[in-house]
Design an enzyme around this catalytic site. Structure first.
Site, mmCIF file in Angstrom:
data_model
loop_
_atom_site.group_PDB
_atom_site.id
_atom_site.type_symbol
_atom_site.label_atom_id
_atom_site.label_comp_id
_atom_site.label_asym_id
_atom_site.label_seq_id
_atom_site.Cartn_x
_atom_site.Cartn_y
_atom_site.Cartn_z
ATOM 1 N N ASN A 1 0.147 -2.372 4.914
ATOM 2 C CA ASN A 1 -0.617 -1.133 4.808
ATOM 3 C C ASN A 1 -1.665 -1.165 3.706
ATOM 4 O OD1 ASN A 1 -1.071 1.774 5.426
ATOM 5 N ND2 ASN A 1 -0.251 2.061 3.352
ATOM 6 N N LYS B 1 -10.842 -5.013 9.815
ATOM 7 C CA LYS B 1 -9.877 -4.401 10.725
ATOM 8 C C LYS B 1 -9.929 -5.027 12.116
ATOM 9 C CE LYS B 1 -8.094 -1.552 7.759
ATOM 10 N NZ LYS B 1 -6.696 -1.723 7.301
ATOM 11 N N SER C 1 -7.334 -0.196 12.317
ATOM 12 C CA SER C 1 -8.110 1.049 12.339
ATOM 13 C C SER C 1 -8.882 1.113 13.644
ATOM 14 C CB SER C 1 -9.092 1.082 11.161
ATOM 15 O OG SER C 1 -10.019 2.149 11.288
ATOM 16 N N GLY D 1 0.808 -1.215 0.000
ATOM 17 C CA GLY D 1 0.000 0.000 0.000
ATOM 18 C C GLY D 1 0.836 1.257 0.000
ATOM 19 N N ALA D 2 1.958 1.222 -0.739
ATOM 20 C CA ALA D 2 2.924 2.324 -0.683
ATOM 21 C C ALA D 2 2.733 3.359 -1.773
ATOM 22 C CB ALA D 2 4.346 1.765 -0.769
ATOM 23 N N SER D 3 1.639 3.278 -2.518
ATOM 24 C CA SER D 3 1.515 4.146 -3.688
ATOM 25 C C SER D 3 0.908 5.512 -3.385
ATOM 26 C CB SER D 3 0.672 3.453 -4.767
ATOM 27 O OG SER D 3 -0.640 3.190 -4.288
ATOM 28 N N ASP E 1 -0.573 -7.514 -5.831
ATOM 29 C CA ASP E 1 -1.953 -7.610 -5.364
ATOM 30 C C ASP E 1 -1.933 -8.540 -4.160
ATOM 31 O OD1 ASP E 1 -4.602 -8.134 -4.845
ATOM 32 O OD2 ASP E 1 -5.133 -8.688 -6.896
ATOM 33 N N VAL E 2 -2.077 -7.983 -2.960
ATOM 34 C CA VAL E 2 -1.894 -8.796 -1.760
ATOM 35 C C VAL E 2 -2.963 -9.861 -1.600
ATOM 36 C CG1 VAL E 2 -0.626 -7.002 -0.518
ATOM 37 C CG2 VAL E 2 -3.125 -7.159 -0.265
ATOM 38 N N TYR F 1 -15.412 -3.223 6.174
ATOM 39 C CA TYR F 1 -14.169 -2.598 6.616
ATOM 40 C C TYR F 1 -13.932 -2.850 8.105
ATOM 41 C CZ TYR F 1 -10.547 0.968 7.155
ATOM 42 O OH TYR F 1 -9.381 1.618 7.421
#
Length: 238
Positions: free
Chosen positions: A80, A148, A130, A3-5, A53-54, A144
């Site tokens: 992330n 989490k 979260s 998720g580093a983008s 793609d995780v 979501y």
């Protein structure tokens, strides 16, 4: 780091580089990793990018293989990557629900599994959960919130399995309201309406969350494992 983008992932990458880490930056949109890579290099560290793609276990394995080929070791995993939705429970489709769980929960497990096979004692995993895994916040976010909350349970169990036997610490961060790509999709005025619950009276600064991440992955957090650290300005007290 997955998720580093964009968003918090970019802030995390910069903070880790400034703390002395070389990074493998992963996201589904590899073309958007260039900015994070430049920040890492500006801090004097090395970085490579890998499209990942995780939700695909094979992609997770390939990411770890790329890290080992480039750097010869994996010391830190920051899970992330994540999706957010706000769909009423009576209208959320099975495909929508499964997609969120597949990325936010299953993807973290596939990444941890792949890293856990090569990590040496002293390594650290941080899962980005979260506050919605611990409380509700006024939007219909069943998928979501479930993902989490599940991630918090996964964190606790992996720590129990790996800290004593492998020397790998596993923790989670539970951010409150921080500007990110996901929060840009919230209804206008939503965050402002929630700030009355936040004791410090404001949204978080990404640097404050990044500092908590650096603490958990560094030697400073060496006696911390299996825990979820809320960084939410006191929202959970309301």
């Amino acid at each position: 780091m997955t998720g580093a983008s964009s968003g918090l992932g970019v802030d995390f990458a910069q903070a880790l580089a400034e703390a002395g880490a070389d990074l493998v930056l992963a996201a589904r949109r590899e073309d958007r990793l260039a900015h994070a890579k430049s920040l890492v290099e500006d801090a004097g560290r090395r970085a490579i990018t890998v499209r990942t793609d995780v939700s695909d276990p094979d992609d997770c394995t390939a990411l770890v293989e790329a890290a080992m080929a480039e750097f010869g070791r994996v010391d830190i995993l920051v899970n992330n990557a994540g999706l957010g939705t706000a769909v009423p429970a009576t209208r959320e489709t099975p495909e929508q629900f499964r997609q969120v769980i597949d990325v936010n929960l299953n993807g973290c497990y596939w990444m941890a599994q792949a890293c856990g096979r090569v990590m040496q004692p002293g390594s650290s995993i941080v899962n980005i959960s979260s506050i919605l895994g611990l409380t509700t916040a006024g939007l219909p976010q069943a998928a979501y919130a479930a993902s989490k909350a599940g991630l918090i349970g996964l964190t606790r169990d992996l720590a129990q399995q790996w800290t004593g036997r492998k020397g790998i610490r596993v923790n989670a961060l539970a951010p409150g309201f921080f500007a990110s790509e996901m929060t840009e999709q919230y209804p206008e005025g939503y965050i402002e309406g929630q700030l009355a619950r936040v004791l410090v009276g404001r949204a978080g600064d990404p640097d404050e969350l990044a500092a908590a991440l650096v603490f958990l992955v560094s030697d400073a957090g060496g006696y911390v494992t299996g825990t979820t650290l809320p960084v939410e300005g006191g929202l959970l007290t309301s």
